[in-house]
Design an enzyme around this catalytic site. Structure first.
Site, short mmCIF file in Angstrom:
data_model
loop_
_atom_site.label_atom_id
_atom_site.label_comp_id
_atom_site.label_asym_id
_atom_site.label_seq_id
_atom_site.Cartn_x
_atom_site.Cartn_y
_atom_site.Cartn_z
N LYS A 16 -14.28 9.93 -19.20
CA LYS A 16 -14.27 11.20 -19.79
C LYS A 16 -15.28 12.32 -18.71
CE LYS A 16 -15.05 10.76 -23.70
NZ LYS A 16 -14.84 11.78 -24.97
N TYR A 70 -14.10 3.73 -18.25
CA TYR A 70 -14.80 4.44 -18.99
C TYR A 70 -15.19 5.85 -18.87
CZ TYR A 70 -17.41 6.53 -23.17
OH TYR A 70 -18.18 8.24 -23.75
N GLN A 84 -25.92 -7.08 -32.74
CA GLN A 84 -27.20 -7.39 -33.17
C GLN A 84 -27.26 -7.78 -34.41
OE1 GLN A 84 -27.01 -8.29 -30.27
NE2 GLN A 84 -26.82 -7.52 -28.64
N THR A 113 -19.59 12.43 -23.06
CA THR A 113 -20.55 11.20 -23.16
C THR A 113 -21.62 11.33 -21.89
OG1 THR A 113 -21.51 9.23 -22.77
CG2 THR A 113 -19.52 9.83 -21.64
N ASP A 114 -23.28 11.43 -22.33
CA ASP A 114 -23.95 11.35 -21.16
C ASP A 114 -23.80 10.10 -19.64
OD1 ASP A 114 -24.35 9.30 -22.14
OD2 ASP A 114 -26.57 9.63 -22.52
N GLU A 115 -23.04 9.64 -20.54
CA GLU A 115 -22.28 8.33 -19.02
C GLU A 115 -21.77 9.29 -17.93
OE1 GLU A 115 -21.28 4.50 -20.08
OE2 GLU A 115 -21.85 4.93 -22.47
#
Length: 339
Positions: free
Chosen positions: A159, A155, A199, A128-130
């Site tokens: 990663k 999280y 949403q 992930t880019d996180e």
């Protein structure tokens, strides 16, 4: 060095989850000579319905844990590659209880790398880019493969740890491994705990949607089909030991995405409730995928976010039976967190 790799039997971990199952569909639809063994623990986020209907002679579901070394010893021989999607991935859950994230994301990756090493199997790691932390809203920069790691949440820190394991196993043990770090995905089969499906399904249920903080947090959205094609490109053409960032230039603020969903579903653009912000909430993600495009020739196809959002809304509208069974429990969990 780079190689043209043509797998015929691959293992996809987490192949009953959102992004993993879309990859399985992509492989079945686009690469008719490839068979897939899906290894999935079937936690709350894994749904066998996500791969239902795919040809049984090409897709096999193996229910099991990626941390089960004995199972991996049985499963991995005879396969060309492991494509590792399985992960605990929801930030809110990692804040509530980090324990499963350490086990799945770190220990699970270790076990898979050991199996790849033992049996000489090609390994691709989906990340992930996180792991890079976040960017300021007014910062023109975007993440690249050279951006330092600066994870913000339990999280993203797990990663990040798993990415480092992959690099170490490649350098020290010669595992034929690549890594991809992707931006936020959207599309069909995404669990209703995630931002866009939450949403949409709230509005379909007649419930006012909820928005964190000031709504200005920016995410770089990519359609899951484009993520799948990028992973396949890296698996088959990528240079061993390299990392590739996957993105489709889809930066949107959370409030803009929510208003777009509301408008498409016939609601006023301000028909939502504000809720307290997530602790440590990253402000902005942005991906520079130049390396992937230039070196491996990949290009995204779903570059019209409005069209992709329309398709996603239509899918959730037409597949209430898929998401309704888990919706109430998901919203109860959010309510307990004050969100």
């Amino acid at each position: 060095m780079s190689e043209n790799f043509e797998p015929t039997n691959i293992i996809v971990t987490g192949g009953c989850g959102f992004i993993g199952s879309n990859f399985v569909h992509y492989v079945v639809n686009n690469h008719p000579d490839v068979c897939v063994a899906v290894l999935d623990k079937l936690t709350y986020a894994g749904n066998p319905e996500n791969i239902a209907g795919l040809p049984a002679d090409r897709v096999e579901l193996v229910v099991g844990d990626i941390c089960d070394a004995a199972l991996l010893d049985e499963l991995v021989p005879g396969h060309d590659a492991i494509v590792h999607y399985a992960a605990e991935s929801h930030n809110d859950n990692s804040i509530d209880d980090p324990t499963p994230f350490l086990r799945t994301n770190v220990e699970g990756t270790f076990c898979l790398l050991q199996a790849a090493r033992k049996f000489g199997v090609r390994y691709h790691h989906v990340s992930t880019d996180e792991v890079y932390g976040d960017l300021a809203l007014d910062d023109p920069a975007r993440f690249t493969e050279e951006t330092p790691y600066r994870p913000s949440s339990p999280y993203s820190s797990t990663k990040a740890a798993s990415d480092h394991l992959v690099r170490a196993w490649h350098r020290t043990f010669g595992v034929r491994a690549t890594i991809s770090n992707c931006s936020n995905n959207y599309g069909p089969y995404q669990h209703v705990e995630k931002f866009i499906p939450r949403q949409i399904t709230n509005i379909l249920d007649g419930v006012r949607p909820k928005l964190y903080g000031d709504g200005r947090n920016v995410r770089d959205w990519i359609h899951t089909d484009d993520h799948s094609s990028a992973v396949w490109t890296i698996l088959t053409k990528g240079e061993m030991g390299e990392t590739y960032l996957i993105g489709a230039d889809g930066e949107r603020s959370n409030i803009d995405v929510l208003r777009a969903i509301l408008t498409r579903l016939g609601k006023p653009a301000d028909d939502f409730d504000w809720v307290r912000d997530r602790p440590g909430h990253d402000r902005r993600y942005a991906i520079d995928s130049t390396k992937l495009r230039r070196e491996l020739g990949w290009e995204p196809k779903h570059t019209d976010f409005s069209e992709g959002l329309d398709q996603t809304i239509a899918w959730y509208t037409e597949n209430r039976a898929w998401w309704e069974p888990v919706k109430a429990a998901t919203e109860a969990r959010y309510k307990a967190q004050g969100q």
